[in-house]
Motif scaffolding. Structure first.
Motif, PDB file in Angstrom:
ATOM      1  N   MET A  56      64.651  19.392  20.367  1.00  0.00           N
ATOM      2  CA  MET A  56      63.642  18.578  19.690  1.00  0.00           C
ATOM      3  C   MET A  56      62.260  18.976  20.184  1.00  0.00           C
ATOM      4  O   MET A  56      61.949  18.869  21.368  1.00  0.00           O
ATOM      5  CB  MET A  56      63.888  17.094  19.961  1.00  0.00           C
ATOM      6  N   SER A  57      61.432  19.480  19.288  1.00  0.00           N
ATOM      7  CA  SER A  57      60.077  19.903  19.626  1.00  0.00           C
ATOM      8  C   SER A  57      59.076  19.070  18.851  1.00  0.00           C
ATOM      9  O   SER A  57      59.258  18.812  17.661  1.00  0.00           O
ATOM     10  CB  SER A  57      59.889  21.391  19.294  1.00  0.00           C
ATOM     11  N   PHE A  58      58.005  18.680  19.529  1.00  0.00           N
ATOM     12  CA  PHE A  58      56.882  18.010  18.875  1.00  0.00           C
ATOM     13  C   PHE A  58      55.631  18.878  18.946  1.00  0.00           C
ATOM     14  O   PHE A  58      54.515  18.360  18.906  1.00  0.00           O
ATOM     15  CB  PHE A  58      56.595  16.649  19.523  1.00  0.00           C
ATOM     16  N   GLY A  59      55.831  20.205  19.009  1.00  0.00           N
ATOM     17  CA  GLY A  59      54.679  21.092  19.170  1.00  0.00           C
ATOM     18  C   GLY A  59      54.508  22.118  18.087  1.00  0.00           C
ATOM     19  O   GLY A  59      53.701  23.040  18.238  1.00  0.00           O
ATOM     20  N   HIS A  60      55.223  21.990  16.969  1.00  0.00           N
ATOM     21  CA  HIS A  60      55.146  23.048  15.963  1.00  0.00           C
ATOM     22  C   HIS A  60      53.820  23.068  15.209  1.00  0.00           C
ATOM     23  O   HIS A  60      53.476  24.080  14.598  1.00  0.00           O
ATOM     24  CB  HIS A  60      56.315  22.931  14.987  1.00  0.00           C
ATOM     25  N   ALA A  61      53.081  21.980  15.254  1.00  0.00           N
ATOM     26  CA  ALA A  61      51.745  22.010  14.668  1.00  0.00           C
ATOM     27  C   ALA A  61      50.855  23.007  15.404  1.00  0.00           C
ATOM     28  O   ALA A  61      49.951  23.602  14.794  1.00  0.00           O
ATOM     29  CB  ALA A  61      51.122  20.623  14.710  1.00  0.00           C
ATOM     30  N   ALA A  62      51.098  23.218  16.690  1.00  0.00           N
ATOM     31  CA  ALA A  62      50.312  24.190  17.455  1.00  0.00           C
ATOM     32  C   ALA A  62      50.509  25.598  16.909  1.00  0.00           C
ATOM     33  O   ALA A  62      49.556  26.375  16.792  1.00  0.00           O
ATOM     34  CB  ALA A  62      50.699  24.125  18.933  1.00  0.00           C
ATOM     35  N   PHE A  63      51.739  25.957  16.566  1.00  0.00           N
ATOM     36  CA  PHE A  63      52.011  27.293  16.016  1.00  0.00           C
ATOM     37  C   PHE A  63      51.424  27.432  14.618  1.00  0.00           C
ATOM     38  O   PHE A  63      50.793  28.446  14.292  1.00  0.00           O
ATOM     39  CB  PHE A  63      53.517  27.549  15.979  1.00  0.00           C
ATOM     40  N   PHE A  64      51.619  26.413  13.794  1.00  0.00           N
ATOM     41  CA  PHE A  64      51.119  26.418  12.421  1.00  0.00           C
ATOM     42  C   PHE A  64      49.595  26.510  12.403  1.00  0.00           C
ATOM     43  O   PHE A  64      49.007  27.358  11.715  1.00  0.00           O
ATOM     44  CB  PHE A  64      51.604  25.149  11.724  1.00  0.00           C
ATOM     45  N   GLY A  65      48.936  25.632  13.171  1.00  0.00           N
ATOM     46  CA  GLY A  65      47.479  25.589  13.163  1.00  0.00           C
ATOM     47  C   GLY A  65      46.842  26.779  13.847  1.00  0.00           C
ATOM     48  O   GLY A  65      45.805  27.283  13.383  1.00  0.00           O
ATOM     49  N   SER A  66      47.421  27.255  14.949  1.00  0.00           N
ATOM     50  CA  SER A  66      46.862  28.422  15.637  1.00  0.00           C
ATOM     51  C   SER A  66      46.881  29.642  14.738  1.00  0.00           C
ATOM     52  O   SER A  66      45.911  30.418  14.691  1.00  0.00           O
ATOM     53  CB  SER A  66      47.659  28.701  16.919  1.00  0.00           C
ATOM     54  N   ALA A  67      47.965  29.823  14.013  1.00  0.00           N
ATOM     55  CA  ALA A  67      48.041  30.946  13.084  1.00  0.00           C
ATOM     56  C   ALA A  67      47.009  30.806  11.973  1.00  0.00           C
ATOM     57  O   ALA A  67      46.387  31.794  11.559  1.00  0.00           O
ATOM     58  CB  ALA A  67      49.447  31.033  12.484  1.00  0.00           C
ATOM     59  N   ALA A  68      46.793  29.585  11.483  1.00  0.00           N
ATOM     60  CA  ALA A  68      45.790  29.370  10.440  1.00  0.00           C
ATOM     61  C   ALA A  68      44.398  29.733  10.943  1.00  0.00           C
ATOM     62  O   ALA A  68      43.633  30.436  10.256  1.00  0.00           O
ATOM     63  CB  ALA A  68      45.828  27.912   9.977  1.00  0.00           C
ATOM     64  N   TYR A  69      44.064  29.279  12.145  1.00  0.00           N
ATOM     65  CA  TYR A  69      42.750  29.589  12.700  1.00  0.00           C
ATOM     66  C   TYR A  69      42.587  31.091  12.962  1.00  0.00           C
ATOM     67  O   TYR A  69      41.530  31.667  12.685  1.00  0.00           O
ATOM     68  CB  TYR A  69      42.528  28.813  13.992  1.00  0.00           C
ATOM     69  N   LEU A  70      43.621  31.725  13.507  1.00  0.00           N
ATOM     70  CA  LEU A  70      43.511  33.150  13.820  1.00  0.00           C
ATOM     71  C   LEU A  70      43.423  33.993  12.556  1.00  0.00           C
ATOM     72  O   LEU A  70      42.703  34.997  12.515  1.00  0.00           O
ATOM     73  CB  LEU A  70      44.693  33.590  14.678  1.00  0.00           C
ATOM     74  N   THR A  71      44.132  33.592  11.508  1.00  0.00           N
ATOM     75  CA  THR A  71      44.017  34.309  10.230  1.00  0.00           C
ATOM     76  C   THR A  71      42.612  34.159   9.666  1.00  0.00           C
ATOM     77  O   THR A  71      42.014  35.137   9.180  1.00  0.00           O
ATOM     78  CB  THR A  71      45.048  33.775   9.230  1.00  0.00           C
ATOM     79  N   GLY A  72      42.063  32.943   9.733  1.00  0.00           N
ATOM     80  CA  GLY A  72      40.695  32.739   9.272  1.00  0.00           C
ATOM     81  C   GLY A  72      39.687  33.520  10.087  1.00  0.00           C
ATOM     82  O   GLY A  72      38.756  34.121   9.537  1.00  0.00           O
ATOM     83  N   LEU A  73      39.867  33.536  11.403  1.00  0.00           N
ATOM     84  CA  LEU A  73      38.962  34.293  12.277  1.00  0.00           C
ATOM     85  C   LEU A  73      39.041  35.784  11.990  1.00  0.00           C
ATOM     86  O   LEU A  73      38.014  36.480  11.916  1.00  0.00           O
ATOM     87  CB  LEU A  73      39.314  34.016  13.742  1.00  0.00           C
ATOM     88  N   ALA A  74      40.261  36.297  11.800  1.00  0.00           N
ATOM     89  CA  ALA A  74      40.443  37.728  11.578  1.00  0.00           C
ATOM     90  C   ALA A  74      39.841  38.182  10.263  1.00  0.00           C
ATOM     91  O   ALA A  74      39.235  39.260  10.184  1.00  0.00           O
ATOM     92  CB  ALA A  74      41.938  38.071  11.625  1.00  0.00           C
ATOM     93  N   THR A  75      40.000  37.385   9.213  1.00  0.00           N
ATOM     94  CA  THR A  75      39.517  37.803   7.900  1.00  0.00           C
ATOM     95  C   THR A  75      38.033  37.498   7.697  1.00  0.00           C
ATOM     96  O   THR A  75      37.331  38.264   7.019  1.00  0.00           O
ATOM     97  CB  THR A  75      40.336  37.120   6.784  1.00  0.00           C
TER      98      THR A  75
END
Length: 320
Positions: A56-75
């Motif tokens: 049971m994990s309550f941290g998957h928003a960290a993976f989802f949101g970090s990827a969103a921010y890094l994709t935005g930063l990269a592009t």
């Protein structure tokens, strides 16, 4: 567990219906379906941990949101192409999943859940304070660009087909993992970890690999969401999103491969079509969740699978 013919037919019809979405915008809004696809991939990726790994994990928003921010930063700031932006976001989520996994997999139950929640809140605070994230305003105007220099993603129709292809590819990978020898070992660890350890399996290594894979697929979903809405916001890393993903997995059926996608469709659909009710959306969603949990103990998809596999009852012969 083999895929029966009715299930294959239903899956084929679903794919055909999804392919037809851009051509009937008056019935279904393609951007809404793209959000649904991203959340379906996130829910199924999370279910790798909860349903098949027993973690049971309550941290998957960290993976989802970090990827969103890094994709935005990269592009937006680094000028990378969308495919490299997607790759950067997914790789960041995988690396973050490795860090979370190393710190959390040696614990079980509520202790593992609390560790992942605490780590996710640290990630939330970091993105709140970083200068490029825009704080409460989020990282806006993320460019879509051209995929491989050929496909113009500024077109919703083109972007829809890319999101659909990546989502189906991610779901196919999840299906293959669950039904592979690796997936069978993970299920054995979930059922009886001491016995799996006594047989010589490196339990921590299997758990960590599963954690990284789940995080990477969650990151892919977050990266696609950033391109769809051209926005990465704090709501993407907030713990509420992690709670919604747990709700999707339980509602759809956490011991099924694609059940969480059904749960994602229900939750996202309720949030979209009941938006006019304002704060009552949470109350209505909670009420529907309670009804479904009390009615479908195995989730919606799990209940239908059990109903399909139940043999017909033969009435007893009348005694003379």
């Amino acid at each position: 567990m083999t895929t029966t013919t009715p299930v294959r037919i239903a899956m084929a019809l679903t794919v055909l219906a999804l392919l037809a979405v851009p051509w009937v915008p008056q019935l279904v809004y393609p951007v809404f379906v793209m959000k649904l696809l991203c959340m379906a991939l996130l829910a199924c990726a999370y279910n790798l941990l909860l349903g098949f790994g027993g973690m049971m994990s309550f941290g998957h928003a960290a993976f989802f949101g970090s990827a969103a921010y890094l994709t935005g930063l990269a592009t937006k700031h680094w000028g990378l192409t969308p495919e490299l932006g997607l790759l950067a976001g997914t790789a960041t989520a995988a690396a973050l999943g490795a860090v979370f996994g190393v710190l959390a997999i040696r614990r079980q139950g509520i202790y593992l859940a609390m560790i992942t929640l605490a780590l996710a809140q640290m990630i939330y605070f970091i993105f709140l304070q970083l200068p490029f994230t825009g704080a409460e305003d989020g990282l806006q105007q993320i460019p879509r660009g051209r995929l491989l220099g050929l496909v113009d993603l500024r077109s919703d129709v083109a972007l829809y087909h890319v999101v659909l292809a990546l989502t189906l590819g991610g779901l196919w990978l999840i299906h293959r993992v669950v039904h592979s020898p690796f997936g069978h070992v993970v299920a054995a660890i979930r059922e009886h970890e001491p016995r799996a350890r006594s047989l010589g399996y490196p339990v921590e290594r299997y758990k960590l690999m599963l954690f990284v894979l789940s995080a990477a697929l969650s990151g892919l979903a977050g990266s696609m969401k950033a391109l769809v809405f051209q926005l990465a916001a704090l709501t993407d890393v907030h713990w509420h999103l992690s709670g919604d993903v747990v709700l999707m997995a339980l509602l759809g059926g956490m011991h099924t491969v694609f059940g969480p996608a059904v749960g994602a469709a229900i939750v996202v659909g309720l949030q979209y079509y009941l938006d006019a009710f304002g704060g009552w959306v949470t109350v209505v969603t909670g009420a529907i969740f309670m009804v479904c949990v009390l009615t479908f103990r195995r989730g919606v998809a799990g209940a239908f699978a059990a109903l399909r596999s139940t043999p017909p009852q033969v009435p007893p012969k009348a005694s003379r």
